[in-house]
Design an enzyme around this catalytic site. Structure first.
Site, PDB file in Angstrom:
ATOM      1  N   ASN A   7      78.074  72.925  27.398  1.00  0.00           N
ATOM      2  CA  ASN A   7      77.671  72.324  28.670  1.00  0.00           C
ATOM      3  C   ASN A   7      78.784  71.357  29.069  1.00  0.00           C
ATOM      4  O   ASN A   7      78.925  70.284  28.484  1.00  0.00           O
ATOM      5  CB  ASN A   7      76.346  71.586  28.467  1.00  0.00           C
ATOM      6  CG  ASN A   7      75.821  70.952  29.740  1.00  0.00           C
ATOM      7  OD1 ASN A   7      76.493  70.981  30.787  1.00  0.00           O
ATOM      8  ND2 ASN A   7      74.648  70.356  29.660  1.00  0.00           N
ATOM      9  N   ARG A  91      76.295  76.672  30.202  1.00  0.00           N
ATOM     10  CA  ARG A  91      75.373  76.199  31.229  1.00  0.00           C
ATOM     11  C   ARG A  91      76.156  76.068  32.537  1.00  0.00           C
ATOM     12  O   ARG A  91      77.207  75.429  32.571  1.00  0.00           O
ATOM     13  CB  ARG A  91      74.808  74.838  30.844  1.00  0.00           C
ATOM     14  CG  ARG A  91      73.875  74.336  31.911  1.00  0.00           C
ATOM     15  CD  ARG A  91      73.472  72.915  31.691  1.00  0.00           C
ATOM     16  NE  ARG A  91      72.572  72.523  32.764  1.00  0.00           N
ATOM     17  CZ  ARG A  91      72.454  71.293  33.215  1.00  0.00           C
ATOM     18  NH1 ARG A  91      73.160  70.331  32.683  1.00  0.00           N
ATOM     19  NH2 ARG A  91      71.622  71.023  34.183  1.00  0.00           N
ATOM     20  N   HIS A 180      67.184  72.620  37.073  1.00  0.00           N
ATOM     21  CA  HIS A 180      66.478  72.482  35.791  1.00  0.00           C
ATOM     22  C   HIS A 180      65.753  73.779  35.417  1.00  0.00           C
ATOM     23  O   HIS A 180      64.779  73.753  34.653  1.00  0.00           O
ATOM     24  CB  HIS A 180      65.392  71.381  35.828  1.00  0.00           C
ATOM     25  CG  HIS A 180      65.881  69.986  35.949  1.00  0.00           C
ATOM     26  ND1 HIS A 180      65.240  69.028  36.709  1.00  0.00           N
ATOM     27  CD2 HIS A 180      66.931  69.355  35.381  1.00  0.00           C
ATOM     28  CE1 HIS A 180      65.874  67.873  36.614  1.00  0.00           C
ATOM     29  NE2 HIS A 180      66.920  68.042  35.814  1.00  0.00           N
ATOM     30  N   GLY A 210      63.066  63.359  33.603  1.00  0.00           N
ATOM     31  CA  GLY A 210      64.165  62.767  32.832  1.00  0.00           C
ATOM     32  C   GLY A 210      64.922  61.819  33.744  1.00  0.00           C
ATOM     33  O   GLY A 210      64.321  61.243  34.661  1.00  0.00           O
ATOM     34  N   ARG A 241      68.223  58.592  42.059  1.00  0.00           N
ATOM     35  CA  ARG A 241      68.132  59.396  43.289  1.00  0.00           C
ATOM     36  C   ARG A 241      66.822  59.120  44.012  1.00  0.00           C
ATOM     37  O   ARG A 241      65.783  58.979  43.371  1.00  0.00           O
ATOM     38  CB  ARG A 241      68.193  60.896  42.974  1.00  0.00           C
ATOM     39  CG  ARG A 241      69.482  61.337  42.341  1.00  0.00           C
ATOM     40  CD  ARG A 241      69.499  62.867  42.235  1.00  0.00           C
ATOM     41  NE  ARG A 241      70.554  63.296  41.355  1.00  0.00           N
ATOM     42  CZ  ARG A 241      70.363  64.102  40.301  1.00  0.00           C
ATOM     43  NH1 ARG A 241      69.165  64.585  40.029  1.00  0.00           N
ATOM     44  NH2 ARG A 241      71.375  64.445  39.547  1.00  0.00           N
ATOM     45  N   ASN A 335      58.022  61.420  26.194  1.00  0.00           N
ATOM     46  CA  ASN A 335      57.853  60.147  25.474  1.00  0.00           C
ATOM     47  C   ASN A 335      56.993  59.108  26.190  1.00  0.00           C
ATOM     48  O   ASN A 335      56.415  58.235  25.542  1.00  0.00           O
ATOM     49  CB  ASN A 335      59.232  59.511  25.226  1.00  0.00           C
ATOM     50  CG  ASN A 335      60.102  60.402  24.370  1.00  0.00           C
ATOM     51  OD1 ASN A 335      59.761  60.680  23.230  1.00  0.00           O
ATOM     52  ND2 ASN A 335      61.201  60.888  24.919  1.00  0.00           N
ATOM     53  N   GLU A 384      66.724  73.230  26.321  1.00  0.00           N
ATOM     54  CA  GLU A 384      67.541  74.069  27.203  1.00  0.00           C
ATOM     55  C   GLU A 384      68.625  74.813  26.420  1.00  0.00           C
ATOM     56  O   GLU A 384      68.957  75.951  26.724  1.00  0.00           O
ATOM     57  CB  GLU A 384      68.179  73.201  28.293  1.00  0.00           C
ATOM     58  CG  GLU A 384      67.139  72.704  29.286  1.00  0.00           C
ATOM     59  CD  GLU A 384      67.593  71.504  30.100  1.00  0.00           C
ATOM     60  OE1 GLU A 384      67.548  70.378  29.562  1.00  0.00           O
ATOM     61  OE2 GLU A 384      67.990  71.688  31.254  1.00  0.00           O
TER      62      GLU A 384
HETATM   63  P1  ADP Z   1      68.547  63.603  31.264  1.00  0.00           P
HETATM   64  O1  ADP Z   1      68.029  63.957  32.615  1.00  0.00           O
HETATM   65  O2  ADP Z   1      69.778  62.754  31.305  1.00  0.00           O
HETATM   66  O3  ADP Z   1      68.628  64.759  30.281  1.00  0.00           O
HETATM   67  P2  ADP Z   1      66.389  62.701  29.553  1.00  0.00           P
HETATM   68  O4  ADP Z   1      65.544  63.906  29.635  1.00  0.00           O
HETATM   69  O5  ADP Z   1      67.038  62.390  28.256  1.00  0.00           O
HETATM   70  O6  ADP Z   1      67.437  62.609  30.709  1.00  0.00           O
HETATM   71  O7  ADP Z   1      65.449  61.440  29.939  1.00  0.00           O
HETATM   72  C1  ADP Z   1      65.946  60.163  30.045  1.00  0.00           C
HETATM   73  C2  ADP Z   1      64.818  59.251  30.497  1.00  0.00           C
HETATM   74  O8  ADP Z   1      63.776  59.282  29.505  1.00  0.00           O
HETATM   75  C3  ADP Z   1      65.243  57.796  30.651  1.00  0.00           C
HETATM   76  O9  ADP Z   1      64.768  57.277  31.876  1.00  0.00           O
HETATM   77  C4  ADP Z   1      64.529  57.118  29.486  1.00  0.00           C
HETATM   78  O10 ADP Z   1      64.180  55.811  29.788  1.00  0.00           O
HETATM   79  C5  ADP Z   1      63.288  57.972  29.372  1.00  0.00           C
HETATM   80  N1  ADP Z   1      62.614  57.729  28.095  1.00  0.00           N
HETATM   81  C6  ADP Z   1      63.087  57.932  26.855  1.00  0.00           C
HETATM   82  N2  ADP Z   1      62.195  57.475  25.934  1.00  0.00           N
HETATM   83  C7  ADP Z   1      61.145  56.948  26.633  1.00  0.00           C
HETATM   84  C8  ADP Z   1      59.911  56.311  26.280  1.00  0.00           C
HETATM   85  N3  ADP Z   1      59.595  56.108  25.011  1.00  0.00           N
HETATM   86  N4  ADP Z   1      59.085  55.924  27.270  1.00  0.00           N
HETATM   87  C9  ADP Z   1      59.411  56.127  28.560  1.00  0.00           C
HETATM   88  N5  ADP Z   1      60.562  56.706  28.958  1.00  0.00           N
HETATM   89  C10 ADP Z   1      61.426  57.121  28.018  1.00  0.00           C
END
Ligand code: ADP
Length: 401
Positions: A7, A91, A180, A210, A241, A335, A384
């Site tokens: 990627n 990707r 996505h 995310g 965004r 999460n 992914e």
């Molecule tokens: P990307 O789009 O860069 O792949 P990710 O899927 O890794 O992003 O998601 C990143 C987001 O997930 C961030 O906003 C981060 O704060 C959030 N995140 C990670 N752990 C937690 C958590 N325990 N509670 C809430 N949000 C979380």
């Protein structure tokens, strides 16, 4: 068969090597700051110590060479020779209207990736650089392109045509594409497995939350609608965004703040969203912490975020005439159980009822629906890279061009 998944971003190369015999990850890593002073590679071989290599590199080809050297390194490599890697999956963000599935990369495919530079200026040029660097260094293996837009190509015109004069679609290909796709596809298939129903018979709403966030409505094995549009700016509120907006605000702001088209693009993509509303951070963990300490703007940002997801759930439930399940995925979706709770509360009229206790998990596959919920509520960690590796294996094994 061993498959390398790549990627490539403008200054980074992320990679994973899979042994497809049992889909295990043999190594993964991130080469960051390619072409910028301070290039650093963090390589994590399975069962061995993590390695960090600092080595300034001027371009993606030398970056890819370093990655390949590390993969076959006698001490911290994961293959004894690069010959063991039979195929590479790349990707690619934008495939325009050309690809509804992954493809083996040939000159015609590369030309399409190039033709989409205009509509994906941040992503497609580095994606192509990554493909060309890999092809140069691994000329004898099959390279497969897996497109973020492909899964959404089953949408019908009433869901992808904007209410603009029709000729902007014909001349400029301005339409909803959606992104996505690999993540939505991965979790949708897994959801069908969890439901114990054939995928083609399921109605699924996938919610990828995310840094970038999007949703998809899926029925009869097809994407009916998705929230990102011509670019990833449309739809949900994201880290930086804005998502959906009255388009009149764009030219009003350009006027008021004296911004040109590049600057307004930056403003809406990088300074808005959760960062813009809260003034705290684009990272949801920081916003949750600030809200807990009583920061009113952080509290407001969280409400707006959840509210927008709810609105899309309503939209998609209407379009699908109900659904079997909602699937939460990606960093926040997997999460942030408090976020899932805020999104799912007060929707019992729509058949959405959660078990608050079961919901209190992070990063795990779980069904947190209450026993009498008509709609199943699932958390499915996305993968992914594995999806790309599976497509690569399938096409490389078939050897089709
Ligand atoms: P990307 O789009 O860069 O792949 P990710 O899927 O890794 O992003 O998601 C990143 C987001 O997930 C961030 O906003 C981060 O704060 C959030 N995140 C990670 N752990 C937690 C958590 N325990 N509670 C809430 N949000 C979380």
């Amino acid at each position: 068969m061993k498959v390398l998944v790549v990627n490539t971003g403008s200054s980074s190369i992320k990679y994973q090597v899979f042994d497809m015999k049992d889909e295990t990850v043999l190594a993964k890593g991130l080469l960051d700051r390619v072409g910028i002073a301070g290039t650093v590679l963090v390589h994590e071989p399975q069962g061995k110590e993590k390695v960090t290599i600092k080595h300034d590199l001027s371009d993606h080809t030398s970056g890819m060479q370093l990655v390949l050297d590390v993969l076959a390194h006698p001490e911290y490599g994961c293959v004894s020779s690069l010959e063991e890697i039979s195929a590479v999956g790349h990707r690619v963000v934008h495939g325009g209207e050309h690809f509804s599935a992954s493809v083996i990369i040939d000159e015609a495919v590369k030309q399409v990736v190039k033709d989409c530079f205009d509509i994906a200026p941040l992503h497609n040029p580095p994606n192509l650089m990554g493909i060309e660097a890999c092809q140069l260094l691994m000329p004898n293996v099959i390279h497969v392109g897996v497109f973020d837009t492909a899964f959404h190509q089953t949408m019908t015109p009433e869901n992808y045509i904007y209410a603009l004069p029709y000729d902007v679609y014909e001349h400029y290909k301005i339409r909803r594409y959606g992104f996505h796709g690999t993540s939505h596809e991965y979790v949708a298939y897994r959801a069908a497995e969890m439901l114990g129903k054939p995928y083609e018979d399921c109605k699924i709403i996938t919610i990828h939350l995310g840094n970038g966030s999007s949703m998809a409505a899926i029925a009869d094995g097809r994407v009916v609608d998705t929230s990102m549009g011509f670019t990833p700016l449309e739809g949900l509120v994201m880290g930086t965004r804005c998502g959906d907006l009255d388009p009149a605000i764009v030219y009003y702001l350009m006027d008021k703040l004296a911004l040109d088209s590049r600057q307004i693009n930056d403003y809406l993509n990088k300074k808005s969203g959760m960062l813009g509303i809260s003034g705290v951070s684009s990272d949801l963990r920081d916003i949750i912490a600030a809200a807990a300490e009583g920061n009113g703007k952080a509290q407001l940002a969280l409400k707006i975020f959840c509210n927008r997801v709810k609105a899309y759930i309503g939209n998609y439930l209407a379009k699908l005439n109900g659904c079997d399940c909602l699937v939460f995925t990606a960093g926040i979706g997997e999460n942030g159980y408090d976020i899932r709770e805020s999104i799912c509360e007060n929707m019992d009229w729509l058949g959405i009822k959660m078990d608050v206790e079961k919901n209190r998990v992070r990063g795990e596959e779980v069904d947190f629906s209450a026993p009498d919920s008509r709609v199943r509520l699932l958390v499915i960690p996305t993968n992914e890279e594995l999806m790309i590796a599976r497509d690569t294996l399938r096409l490389a094994s078939a050897g089709q061009r």
